[in-house]
Design an enzyme around this catalytic site. Sequence first.
Site, PDB file in Angstrom:
ATOM      1  N   PHE A  92       0.857  -1.187   0.000  1.00 14.33           N
ATOM      2  CA  PHE A  92       0.000   0.000   0.000  1.00 14.33           C
ATOM      3  C   PHE A  92       0.889   1.232   0.000  1.00 14.33           C
ATOM      4  CE2 PHE A  92      -2.499   3.490   1.610  1.00 14.33           C
ATOM      5  CZ  PHE A  92      -3.654   3.374   0.853  1.00 14.33           C
ATOM      6  N   ASP A 131       9.080   2.503   2.032  1.00 12.85           N
ATOM      7  CA  ASP A 131       7.876   3.228   2.425  1.00 12.85           C
ATOM      8  C   ASP A 131       7.652   2.939   3.912  1.00 12.85           C
ATOM      9  OD1 ASP A 131       5.323   4.048   3.069  1.00 12.85           O
ATOM     10  OD2 ASP A 131       4.457   3.494   1.131  1.00 12.85           O
ATOM     11  N   LYS A 190       2.352   9.325   8.369  1.00  9.82           N
ATOM     12  CA  LYS A 190       1.401   9.049   9.460  1.00  9.82           C
ATOM     13  C   LYS A 190       1.843   9.530  10.854  1.00  9.82           C
ATOM     14  CE  LYS A 190      -1.479   5.414   7.543  1.00  9.82           C
ATOM     15  NZ  LYS A 190      -1.031   4.919   6.246  1.00  9.82           N
TER      16      LYS A 190
HETATM   17  C1  LIG Z   1      -1.193   5.245   4.827  1.00  9.23           C
HETATM   18  C2  LIG Z   1      -0.063   4.837   3.952  1.00  9.23           C
HETATM   19  C3  LIG Z   1       0.265   5.593   2.812  1.00  9.23           C
HETATM   20  C4  LIG Z   1      -0.566   6.760   2.343  1.00  9.23           C
HETATM   21  O1  LIG Z   1      -0.525   7.822   3.239  1.00  9.23           O
HETATM   22  P1  LIG Z   1      -1.572   9.032   3.074  1.00  9.23           P
HETATM   23  O2  LIG Z   1      -1.110  10.023   4.106  1.00  9.23           O
HETATM   24  O3  LIG Z   1      -2.928   8.477   3.328  1.00  9.23           O
HETATM   25  O4  LIG Z   1      -1.427   9.551   1.688  1.00  9.23           O
HETATM   26  C5  LIG Z   1       1.366   5.205   2.078  1.00  9.23           C
HETATM   27  N1  LIG Z   1       2.114   4.147   2.438  1.00  9.23           N
HETATM   28  C6  LIG Z   1       1.827   3.409   3.534  1.00  9.23           C
HETATM   29  C7  LIG Z   1       2.711   2.259   3.896  1.00  9.23           C
HETATM   30  C8  LIG Z   1       0.725   3.730   4.323  1.00  9.23           C
HETATM   31  O5  LIG Z   1       0.419   2.970   5.380  1.00  9.23           O
END
Ligand SMILES: *Cc1c(COP(=O)(O)O)cnc(C)c1O
Length: 421
Positions: free
Chosen positions: A151, A242, A271
């Site tokens: 994700f 990420d 986050k």
């Molecule tokens: C939540 C998330 C995103 C996206 O972040 P947003 O602030 O909602 O754009 C990207 N990568 C990972 C691993 C995430 O958990």
Amino acid sequence: MSTELATLEPTSPTSHNFDNNGFDKAVMSTYGRYAIALERGAGCRVWDTQGREYLDFVAGIATCTLGHAHPAMVEAVTRQIQKLHHVSNLYYIPEQGELATWLVKHSCLDRVFFCNSGAEANEAAIKLTRKYAHTVLNIERPIILTAHSSFHGRTLATITATAQPKYQKNFDPLVPGFSYVPYNDFAAVEAAIGELDEGDYGVAAILIEPLQGEGGVRPGDVSYFRKLRQICNETGVLLIFDEVQVGMGRSGKLWGYEQLGVEPDILTSAKGLGGGIPIGAMLAKKFCDIFQPGEHASTFGGNPFACGVALAVCETIEKENILANVEARGEQLRAGLKQLAAKYPQLISDVRGWGLINGMELYDNVELTSSDVVNAAIKEGLLLVPAGPKVIRFVPPLIVTEAEINLALEALERAFTAVKG
Ligand SMILES: *Cc1c(COP(=O)(O)O)cnc(C)c1O
């Protein structure tokens, strides 16, 4: 935090008459919502508009690092709004420099670009990768490898990077330049790099989560990640982590890469970075100096407000030794979840995670879904979030106490009793 709050009973009377109907008429229907409205929080507790109290093991989805209304955040928010909250990146912003310096000092990366969300941080990483591919690797059509069940966000490029069809359906044409491999499978990466390097095409980066969050709380294998680092060293392919969900202390280390003993070339964060104030960041090694003024930007990125608050979050994590709490509470939580799994061996197939990002998986062949358990837990005063149809995710604030973990485990056990008798 007080450890005396031993009950999860309704407390104060309704303070706000919430109108679901009006909400649904005015707000676009992009989210599936649980039928409660939250209006107040303190520490790891939140209260709904009926005055009902919940233990918050969602924390805005791994975001409210210091819980709700933490004094350090209240102080920083108040200070920044009184002093200066936004100016353009046309000028030097001291808070941005201080936060970047803190992040560089506490990571293996050298420089920081600030934005406002995880998806934007990944977009920045994708752009930096493409420039690196064109100017350093001489690849005309660069490809970024990402993993199944990953994700990476909801913009067009990041849903393309997110190798899950459910996020891409009906939004094509997608962005070119991505290819997918199974997670934790090094042979597949090796094969992809071999097959994709042809003509104008070439693999320029591997974008991957050290632990897959939304995709089911799946930790990366140490040996797999070491081999990724090695093949990237040999080929010049960039390794991008990420860490939007797993970073900023959630794993029990400040960064997820420390769990694997493997350093990335680029790392994305969001986050937990601002403790719930919107901020994102791309951190990179020095090669990022290929970015020239004007090539990437964000109006809000790195503003004094978000950076001042994020710095307070970072300093609090350090000063209050929060990582030690994350490790200890994480072990306590997993031990409790494993006890519950032993009680329901036909239902629960696995308990896994690092620090305070943990998942409990239900067997595929049972009817019970993660949403069923989350709904039952809400009735018991515990907020949880699914990570896919079969995994229940536990991502409380990093300040959660021993007593609160015990209360959450009791509430979860009641929830299982309710759904399974
Ligand atoms: C939540 C998330 C995103 C996206 O972040 P947003 O602030 O909602 O754009 C990207 N990568 C990972 C691993 C995430 O958990």
